[in-house]
Design an enzyme around this catalytic site. Structure first.
Site, PDB file in Angstrom:
ATOM      1  N   CYS A 134       0.836  -1.202   0.000  1.00 49.85           N
ATOM      2  CA  CYS A 134       0.000   0.000   0.000  1.00 49.85           C
ATOM      3  C   CYS A 134       0.871   1.253   0.000  1.00 49.85           C
ATOM      4  CB  CYS A 134      -0.932  -0.019   1.207  1.00 49.85           C
ATOM      5  SG  CYS A 134      -1.998   1.424   1.277  1.00 49.85           S
ATOM      6  N   CYS A 137      -0.459   4.147   2.092  1.00 48.94           N
ATOM      7  CA  CYS A 137      -0.263   3.994   3.539  1.00 48.94           C
ATOM      8  C   CYS A 137       1.193   4.237   3.919  1.00 48.94           C
ATOM      9  CB  CYS A 137      -0.595   2.571   4.005  1.00 48.94           C
ATOM     10  SG  CYS A 137      -2.021   1.819   3.236  1.00 48.94           S
ATOM     11  N   ASP A 138       2.110   3.681   3.154  1.00 54.73           N
ATOM     12  CA  ASP A 138       3.498   3.593   3.620  1.00 54.73           C
ATOM     13  C   ASP A 138       4.497   4.426   2.827  1.00 54.73           C
ATOM     14  OD1 ASP A 138       2.641   1.767   5.531  1.00 54.73           O
ATOM     15  OD2 ASP A 138       2.911   0.063   4.200  1.00 54.73           O
TER      16      ASP A 138
END
Ligand code: NDP
Length: 308
Positions: A134, A137-138
């Site tokens: 992701c 997200c990261d």
């Protein structure tokens, strides 16, 4: 036979948000946590984009908090997997772990989706230490660094373009000699100077040390020639699969297996069955959108039960 009003299947942000809302509405929900208690967020490290956590929070801690909040209002949270379900008539007949039988007046499906991984041992070893599925997200953790994205579809192109805006260099590792992504998405990739597309390349190993990922060993699909790239982030974008096996033939699913809902609602093709989170959302896949849709499903369910 145990009879319940609301059965919630799944324990990601959608499931627990549904549980918080339905328990506060005195509907005594029973939530089964499923195969991966806490859902996909427990496989990420820090979550910095969920509103309300200015310092960020780990995925595991957030899921523990959501669970505590659901328990506080009386939700009955249980370990167990729904192994069989019959939605052909109400109340719905449900089997948990092949043995425990339940009759449920309504069901909220929050079984999520799972990211696909290549299946390499080294990839599993560095998951959460540079390997991620992701970028939204990261990606932020790799700003000004070099990273790789694997995949040639719209997700891979979108994630590569996003990462290119924060990272120094992005390698897009594509196994074929073309991108499967839409033309518009391809153009964005080709027009971004710090993305290098490596066509006809596969990953042999993710390389790393005790601090996490340091590189990837690639090989050419045709010639077999090997090449190492120096990267600190290795992002998989080779697709997701929705966890809908148990609902096949019972709920209307799209061609990829995601549950179809009436637009703007959580209503599935079966009255009394609602869906929330990634299991019905191939596009946004965020914790906050899953939580929001869990709230929608709980309200739809509550109103539907009231009308019965
Ligand atoms: P896709 O299934 O479209 O693409 C997956 C990509 O990963 C393909 O290029 C595939 O290669 C590659 N791949 C699969 N397995 C492997 C493997 N083992 N090793 C290396 N590469 C692999 O998935 P997406 O997540 O990209 O998209 C899912 C759906 O969502 C699509 O319909 C897409 O259009 C849509 N979407 C739309 C967006 C938008 O419109 N903004 C954004 C994101 C997704 P190969 O081509 O060789 O099979």
């Amino acid at each position: 036979m145990e009879k319940i009003k609301v059965l919630i299947i799944g324990s990601g942000p959608a499931g627990f948000t549904s549980a918080i809302y339905t328990s506060r509405a005195n509907l005594s929900p029973v939530l089964y946590e499923g195969i991966e208690p806490g859902g996909q967020l427990t496989t990420t490290t820090e979550i910095e984009n969920f509103p309300g956590y200015p310092e960020g929070i780990t995925g595991t801690a957030m899921m523990e908090d959501l669970k505590k909040q659901a328990l506080r209002f009386g939700a009955d949270v249980r370990r167990g997997i729904i192994t069989d379900i019959d939605l052909s008539e109400r109340p719905f007949k449900v089997t948990v772990d092949h043995e425990h039988k339940i009759e449920a007046e309504s069901v909220i499906v929050c079984t999520g989706a799972s990211a696909k991984y290549l299946g390499l041992e080294s990839e599993a070893k560095y998951r959460g230490m540079g390997v991620s599925a992701c970028a939204t997200c990261d990606g932020f953790f790799y700003r000004k660094q070099d990273v790789a994205v694997v995949g040639g579809g719209d997700t891979a192109c979108e994630e590569a373009t996003y990462l290119a805006s924060i990272c120094r260099k992005v390698y897009l590792v594509v196994r074929k000699n073309y991108l499967r992504a839409s033309k518009a998405m391809q153009e964005r990739v080709f027009n971004t100077p710090n993305i290098e597309v490596l066509f006809e390349h596969n990953t042999r190993e993710v390389l790393g040390d005790e601090n996490g990922v340091t590189g990837a060993l690639l090989y050419h699909s045709v010639t077999g020639e090997e090449r190492t790239i120096d990267i600190t982030g290795f992002f998989l974008a080779i697709g997701h699969h929705p966890n809908t096996e148990v609902f096949k033939g019972q709920l209307a699913l799209d061609e990829q297996g995601y549950i179809k809902v009436e637009p703007g609602t959580s209503k599935t093709s079966v009255e009394g069955v609602f869906a929330a989170g990634d299991v019905k959302d191939p596009h946004y896949r965020q914790a906050i959108t899953a939580a929001g849709s869990g709230c929608i499903a709980a309200l739809d369910c509550e109103r539907w039960l009231l009308a019965q």
